[in-house]
Design a protein around this motif. Structure first.
Motif, PDB file in Angstrom:
ATOM      1  N   TYR B  20       0.735  -1.290  -0.057  1.00 36.89           N
ATOM      2  CA  TYR B  20       0.031  -0.083  -0.130  1.00 36.89           C
ATOM      3  C   TYR B  20       0.868   1.411  -0.080  1.00 36.89           C
ATOM      4  N   SER B  21       1.826   1.279   1.025  1.00 42.05           N
ATOM      5  CA  SER B  21       2.600   2.551   1.347  1.00 42.05           C
ATOM      6  C   SER B  21       3.319   2.961  -0.159  1.00 42.05           C
ATOM      7  N   ARG B  22       3.991   1.850  -0.821  1.00 42.42           N
ATOM      8  CA  ARG B  22       4.688   2.148  -1.944  1.00 42.42           C
ATOM      9  C   ARG B  22       3.882   2.346  -3.116  1.00 42.42           C
ATOM     10  N   LEU B  23       2.691   1.868  -3.246  1.00 47.17           N
ATOM     11  CA  LEU B  23       1.725   2.536  -4.148  1.00 47.17           C
ATOM     12  C   LEU B  23       1.107   3.813  -4.130  1.00 47.17           C
ATOM     13  N   ALA B  36      -5.492  12.881  -3.358  1.00 47.12           N
ATOM     14  CA  ALA B  36      -5.946  12.124  -4.611  1.00 47.12           C
ATOM     15  C   ALA B  36      -5.333  10.741  -4.982  1.00 47.12           C
ATOM     16  N   ALA B  37      -4.078  10.457  -4.812  1.00 44.33           N
ATOM     17  CA  ALA B  37      -3.580   9.281  -4.594  1.00 44.33           C
ATOM     18  C   ALA B  37      -4.119   8.296  -3.788  1.00 44.33           C
ATOM     19  N   GLU B  38      -4.337   8.766  -2.693  1.00 40.38           N
ATOM     20  CA  GLU B  38      -5.106   7.878  -1.785  1.00 40.38           C
ATOM     21  C   GLU B  38      -6.416   7.664  -2.242  1.00 40.38           C
ATOM     22  N   ASP B  39      -7.339   8.465  -2.794  1.00 44.42           N
ATOM     23  CA  ASP B  39      -8.745   8.224  -3.038  1.00 44.42           C
ATOM     24  C   ASP B  39      -8.737   7.332  -4.497  1.00 44.42           C
ATOM     25  N   ALA B  40      -7.701   7.830  -5.371  1.00 42.32           N
ATOM     26  CA  ALA B  40      -7.541   6.674  -6.495  1.00 42.32           C
ATOM     27  C   ALA B  40      -7.320   5.469  -6.021  1.00 42.32           C
ATOM     28  N   LEU B  41      -6.354   5.315  -4.943  1.00 40.16           N
ATOM     29  CA  LEU B  41      -5.860   3.847  -4.872  1.00 40.16           C
ATOM     30  C   LEU B  41      -7.276   2.943  -4.163  1.00 40.16           C
ATOM     31  N   SER B  42      -7.870   3.925  -3.244  1.00 40.57           N
ATOM     32  CA  SER B  42      -9.024   3.187  -2.621  1.00 40.57           C
ATOM     33  C   SER B  42      -9.844   2.783  -3.569  1.00 40.57           C
ATOM     34  N   ALA B  63       0.287  -4.549 -10.093  1.00 39.50           N
ATOM     35  CA  ALA B  63       0.611  -3.721 -11.106  1.00 39.50           C
ATOM     36  C   ALA B  63      -0.727  -3.324 -11.709  1.00 39.50           C
ATOM     37  N   TRP B  64      -1.800  -4.126 -11.379  1.00 35.76           N
ATOM     38  CA  TRP B  64      -3.180  -4.237 -11.876  1.00 35.76           C
ATOM     39  C   TRP B  64      -3.736  -2.766 -10.994  1.00 35.76           C
ATOM     40  N   LEU B  65      -3.548  -2.658  -9.598  1.00 31.68           N
ATOM     41  CA  LEU B  65      -3.955  -1.980  -8.915  1.00 31.68           C
ATOM     42  C   LEU B  65      -3.255  -0.455  -9.346  1.00 31.68           C
ATOM     43  N   ALA B  67      -2.407   0.447 -12.086  1.00 28.16           N
ATOM     44  CA  ALA B  67      -2.764   0.860 -13.648  1.00 28.16           C
ATOM     45  C   ALA B  67      -4.250   1.394 -13.138  1.00 28.16           C
ATOM     46  N   ALA B  68      -5.009   0.782 -12.351  1.00 27.69           N
ATOM     47  CA  ALA B  68      -6.462   1.218 -12.060  1.00 27.69           C
ATOM     48  C   ALA B  68      -6.332   2.506 -11.527  1.00 27.69           C
ATOM     49  N   ALA B  69      -5.599   2.657 -10.438  1.00 27.71           N
ATOM     50  CA  ALA B  69      -5.436   3.986  -9.397  1.00 27.71           C
ATOM     51  C   ALA B  69      -5.101   5.124 -10.480  1.00 27.71           C
ATOM     52  N   ARG B  70      -4.022   4.757 -11.434  1.00 22.18           N
ATOM     53  CA  ARG B  70      -3.612   5.746 -12.285  1.00 22.18           C
ATOM     54  C   ARG B  70      -4.747   6.347 -13.368  1.00 22.18           C
ATOM     55  N   HIS B  71      -5.568   5.230 -13.569  1.00 24.57           N
ATOM     56  CA  HIS B  71      -6.536   5.675 -14.567  1.00 24.57           C
ATOM     57  C   HIS B  71      -7.693   6.363 -13.974  1.00 24.57           C
TER      58      HIS B  71
END
Lengths: 116, 414
Positions: B20-23, B36-42, B63-65, B67-71
């Motif tokens: 989590y923390s690395r992401l 925004a990073a936290e919201d996207a990751l959640s 990697a999936w997470l 990519a999804a968070a980045r999107h």
């Protein structure tokens, strides 16, 4: 991003005109302004006349009320400003720290809001 | 390759949570925006929970997470009508394309940047440690609030304000330049130590939330050491906390009574932790850059001598406290020095050092009065001892410590 650096100092303890201290301060400001101009960081910047020249304007109930000076009983008054174009807050802080008044007064750094 | 079962999905999700923390760090550094990073990751985690059980767990869940968070981040910044965000969006899009091209979903570890952001001097000092705990460790605001003894609403607001400042004032996500590093690193280490102190104060260990904070502080120090192997003080802080943690099982009797350090059963100390602390302190010392955490760890290492049957060398402890008082004259250091002086040169010397401390700083500091009570009792100044103990008791929240002080007071030889 543009940052406004508001320069606050205590007018009562400010160097007086025609003293070596004042000369030093002015030289400091000239050197700083020259540097930020050369680096294309400076957007604008001006000193302000003393607080005694200030007038505060409020519109209440459609009526314009003007009063003498700001009311806030603060020790430090706004004495001037710079608007700097910096890549981030850290760069703006680094420049603000070089404003001569920072050595005895304080500089408030505020990002300028951007509208698209 | 997965069977698409719910268990497999959850297992993969757990594994991804570990990173989590690395992401968060990576996304936040790319977007310049922690919130925004936290919201996207959640959102990405939520999407994973919805889709993985049906469609199967992807080969590389992390990697999936990502990519999804980045999107999601790109979507979010598209919606935000702020010009500055456009640049970040473009950066994200470019990186996204580059990522798809890459075979390995490797991404750089940006957690150090995140630690430095959380401890940035422009961030409210009271928000720094909570921000680290939330963003770097993923601890929820409610739990952090209870550890810091503030209401969840107040803590939530503090965290939101700090994150808004990071975004709106555009605090740099770069690791500070070399000349800024000492000040900034100090702030990071201070925040970690503050988290540890919050956990440590709960001596009783009755509040599992607060005890957990001590573990997390140790985790953060390990991370700092891993990311900044040349930072002597990071190793020093790790050593200090490990020495203290090693003694935790001996701090209370089975019945819950408070045990002062001098009366602890050393057989209850955790030896492997002490060994690790020793190694960390040696690594720090090898850098020849002394600092307060190394000094404090060195003082603890003297106490740890008891484990090997050695006597405590009070003269060394006094010398270490002298250096500490010079470098970082915290109230705790000055009181520790007075107590050590009392052991080495007698109660009168200790009391003199104690009385040299500025009363404004000592007035409501419990350890000052506890030490003062003990020293006055040793000097047969019973009236003064009673008064000091009473004051200490009044300032003690912990029931077991209060009981201990009451016993001390009632057993003064009169």
């Amino acid at each position: 991003m543009k940052y406004m650096c508001l320069i606050y100092g205590d007018e009562a303890n400010h160097p007086q005109p025609n003293t070596p201290e004042m000369g030093q301060l002015m030289e400091g400001y000239m050197a700083f302004t020259k540097d930020i101009r050369e680096k294309n960081v400076m957007v604008a910047g001006d000193p302000l006349e003393p607080i005694a020249t200030a007038t505060t304007v409020r519109v209440r109930g459609g009526r314009t009320e003007t009063t003498d000076g700001p009311f806030a009983e603060t020790k430090e008054q706004l004495g001037g400003y710079y608007i700097l174009d910096c890549k981030d807050l850290d760069e703006a802080i680094a420049y603000a720290a070089r404003i001569p008044t920072a050595a005895f007064g304080s500089i408030e750094v505020r990002p300028i809001m951007v509208f698209d | 390759m997965a069977d698409g079962g719910e268990d497999a999905g959850r297992a993969a999700l757990l594994a991804a949570r570990a990173s989590y923390s690395r992401l968060v760090a990576y996304l936040a550094a790319a977007a310049g925006d922690v919130a925004a990073a936290e919201d996207a990751l959640s959102d990405a985690f939520r999407a994973a929970l919805e889709t993985w059980p049906d469609r199967g767990v992807p080969d590389k869940p992390e990697a999936w997470l990502l990519a999804a968070a980045r999107h999601r981040l790109t979507d979010m910044s598209r919606h935000r009508a702020v010009q500055a965000q456009a640049a970040a969006t473009l950066r994200l899009l470019t990186e996204e394309a580059a990522d798809r091209a890459a075979v390995a979903p490797a991404f750089p570890d940006e957690r150090l940047k995140l630690l430095f952001i959380c401890a940035h001097p422009a961030i409210d000092i009271a928000a720094r440690t909570p921000l680290m705990l939330q963003t770097v460790l993923g601890i929820d605001a409610g739990r952090i609030a209870s550890a810091f003894l503030v209401s969840p609403a107040a803590m939530g607001q503090r965290l939101v304000r700090a994150k808004a400042k990071i975004r709106d004032a555009r605090i740099s996500f770069d690791v500070p330049e070399y000349h800024q590093l000492p000040e900034r690193l100090d702030a990071v280490l201070d925040a970690i130590y503050a988290a540890y102190g919050t956990g440590w104060d709960d001596t009783a260990g009755t509040d599992s939330r607060r005890r957990g904070l001590a573990d997390e502080a140790v985790w953060l120090a390990r991370l700092a050491v891993e990311l900044l192997p040349d930072a002597a003080e990071a190793h020093g802080l790790l050593a200090l906390m490990l020495y203290c943690e090693a003694r935790r099982p001996a701090r209370r009797t089975e019945a819950g009574a408070y045990m002062p350090l001098s009366e602890q059963d050393v057989q209850l100390w955790r030896r492997p932790m002490i060994e690790e602390a020793k190694r960390a302190l040696a690594t720090a010392a090898a850098q020849h850059r002394l600092g307060r955490f190394q000094l404090e760890a060195a003082i603890q290492s003297q106490h740890a001598m008891r484990l090997t049957g050695g006597d405590i060398n009070w003269a060394s402890i006094v010398a270490l406290y002298d250096a500490l008082a010079e470098m970082s004259p915290t109230i705790g250091a000055l009181i520790g020095r007075a107590a050590a002086l009392a052991e080495e040169r007698g109660a009168a010397a200790g009391l003199a050092a104690l009385e040299a401390i500025d009363m404004d700083r000592a007035r409501s500091y419990q350890p000052y009065w506890a030490v003062r009570g003990a020293l006055l009792a040793r000097l047969d100044r019973t009236d003064g001892a009673d008064a000091a103990y009473e004051r200490a008791i009044g300032l003690t929240e912990d029931r077991a410590v209060r009981a201990f002080l009451l016993t001390k007071m009632s057993t003064i030889e009169r």
